[in-house]
Design a protein around this motif. Sequence first.
Motif, short mmCIF file in Angstrom:
data_model
loop_
_atom_site.label_atom_id
_atom_site.label_comp_id
_atom_site.label_asym_id
_atom_site.label_seq_id
_atom_site.Cartn_x
_atom_site.Cartn_y
_atom_site.Cartn_z
N MET A 125 102.33 -57.98 63.21
CA MET A 125 102.27 -59.40 62.92
C MET A 125 103.43 -59.74 61.99
O MET A 125 103.53 -59.21 60.89
N ASN A 126 104.27 -60.62 62.45
CA ASN A 126 105.44 -60.98 61.65
C ASN A 126 105.21 -62.32 60.94
O ASN A 126 104.18 -62.96 61.10
N SER A 127 106.19 -62.71 60.17
CA SER A 127 106.03 -63.93 59.36
C SER A 127 105.98 -65.19 60.20
O SER A 127 105.34 -66.17 59.81
N ALA A 128 106.61 -65.20 61.37
CA ALA A 128 106.56 -66.38 62.23
C ALA A 128 105.15 -66.63 62.75
O ALA A 128 104.69 -67.78 62.82
N GLU A 129 104.44 -65.57 63.08
CA GLU A 129 103.06 -65.72 63.55
C GLU A 129 102.14 -66.20 62.42
O GLU A 129 101.25 -67.03 62.65
N VAL A 130 102.38 -65.68 61.24
CA VAL A 130 101.58 -66.12 60.09
C VAL A 130 101.83 -67.60 59.80
O VAL A 130 100.88 -68.36 59.55
N LEU A 131 103.08 -68.00 59.83
CA LEU A 131 103.40 -69.42 59.61
C LEU A 131 102.82 -70.31 60.71
O LEU A 131 102.35 -71.42 60.42
N ASN A 132 102.83 -69.83 61.94
CA ASN A 132 102.25 -70.60 63.04
C ASN A 132 100.75 -70.81 62.83
O ASN A 132 100.24 -71.91 63.01
N ILE A 133 100.06 -69.75 62.43
CA ILE A 133 98.62 -69.87 62.17
C ILE A 133 98.37 -70.80 60.98
O ILE A 133 97.45 -71.63 61.01
N ALA A 134 99.20 -70.71 59.95
CA ALA A 134 99.04 -71.58 58.79
C ALA A 134 99.27 -73.05 59.15
O ALA A 134 98.52 -73.93 58.70
N VAL A 142 85.14 -75.02 65.44
CA VAL A 142 84.67 -73.87 66.23
C VAL A 142 85.72 -73.49 67.27
O VAL A 142 85.98 -72.30 67.48
N THR A 143 86.35 -74.46 67.90
CA THR A 143 87.41 -74.17 68.87
C THR A 143 88.58 -73.46 68.20
O THR A 143 89.10 -72.48 68.73
N PHE A 144 88.97 -73.92 67.03
CA PHE A 144 90.06 -73.28 66.30
C PHE A 144 89.70 -71.85 65.92
O PHE A 144 90.52 -70.93 66.05
N THR A 145 88.46 -71.64 65.48
CA THR A 145 88.02 -70.30 65.12
C THR A 145 88.01 -69.37 66.32
O THR A 145 88.44 -68.21 66.24
N HIS A 146 87.54 -69.87 67.47
CA HIS A 146 87.55 -69.06 68.69
C HIS A 146 88.98 -68.71 69.10
O HIS A 146 89.25 -67.58 69.53
N GLN A 147 89.89 -69.65 68.95
CA GLN A 147 91.29 -69.37 69.27
C GLN A 147 91.86 -68.29 68.36
O GLN A 147 92.61 -67.42 68.81
N LEU A 148 91.49 -68.35 67.08
CA LEU A 148 91.96 -67.32 66.16
C LEU A 148 91.39 -65.95 66.51
O LEU A 148 92.10 -64.95 66.49
N PHE A 149 90.11 -65.90 66.85
CA PHE A 149 89.49 -64.63 67.22
C PHE A 149 90.10 -64.08 68.51
O PHE A 149 90.23 -62.87 68.67
N ASP A 150 90.45 -64.97 69.43
CA ASP A 150 91.08 -64.53 70.67
C ASP A 150 92.48 -63.98 70.44
O ASP A 150 92.96 -63.14 71.21
N LYS A 151 93.16 -64.43 69.39
CA LYS A 151 94.50 -63.97 69.08
C LYS A 151 94.53 -62.62 68.34
O LYS A 151 95.60 -62.01 68.26
N ILE A 152 93.42 -62.16 67.82
CA ILE A 152 93.40 -60.95 67.01
C ILE A 152 93.99 -59.74 67.73
O ILE A 152 94.85 -59.05 67.17
N PRO A 153 93.59 -59.43 68.97
CA PRO A 153 94.20 -58.25 69.62
C PRO A 153 95.70 -58.36 69.80
O PRO A 153 96.44 -57.39 69.59
N ALA A 154 96.18 -59.55 70.16
CA ALA A 154 97.62 -59.72 70.34
C ALA A 154 98.37 -59.61 69.02
O ALA A 154 99.48 -59.08 68.96
N LEU A 155 97.76 -60.09 67.95
CA LEU A 155 98.41 -60.02 66.64
C LEU A 155 98.45 -58.58 66.11
O LEU A 155 99.41 -58.17 65.47
N LEU A 156 97.40 -57.82 66.38
CA LEU A 156 97.37 -56.44 65.92
C LEU A 156 98.27 -55.54 66.74
O LEU A 156 98.83 -54.58 66.22
N ALA A 157 98.43 -55.86 68.02
CA ALA A 157 99.27 -55.04 68.89
C ALA A 157 100.76 -55.27 68.63
O ALA A 157 101.57 -54.36 68.79
N GLY A 158 101.10 -56.48 68.30
CA GLY A 158 102.52 -56.80 68.16
C GLY A 158 102.95 -56.71 66.76
O GLY A 158 103.95 -56.68 66.24
#
Length: 90
Positions: free
Chosen positions: A1-10, A74-90
């Motif tokens: 997980m790089n800084s661009a992904e963190v900024l995007n989530i923020a 709830v939609t935002f939280t589900h989107q964040l949970f769905d992103k977890i595998p991609a964030l951990l892999a990359g």
Amino acid sequence: MNSAEVLNIAVQALWVAAKLCAPILLTALVVGFAVSLLQSITQIQEATLSFVPKAVAVMIALVICGHWMITEIVTFTHQLFDKIPALLAG
């Protein structure tokens, strides 16, 4: 997980927070302005007169917008949970 992904989530989190706060803040703003205008026209300077209508209007806004607000978070939280595998892999 790089800084661009963190900024995007923020940025997404701030955008969701702004969308959730907007109906309540705008309701309080409009009612507060209307009560202040009424107070200045009638020259009634009572502090509690501005609080009660704002509190009632905010409660009504929460009842009207509450379901939408919960759905958004709830939609935002589900989107964040769905992103977890991609964030951990990359």
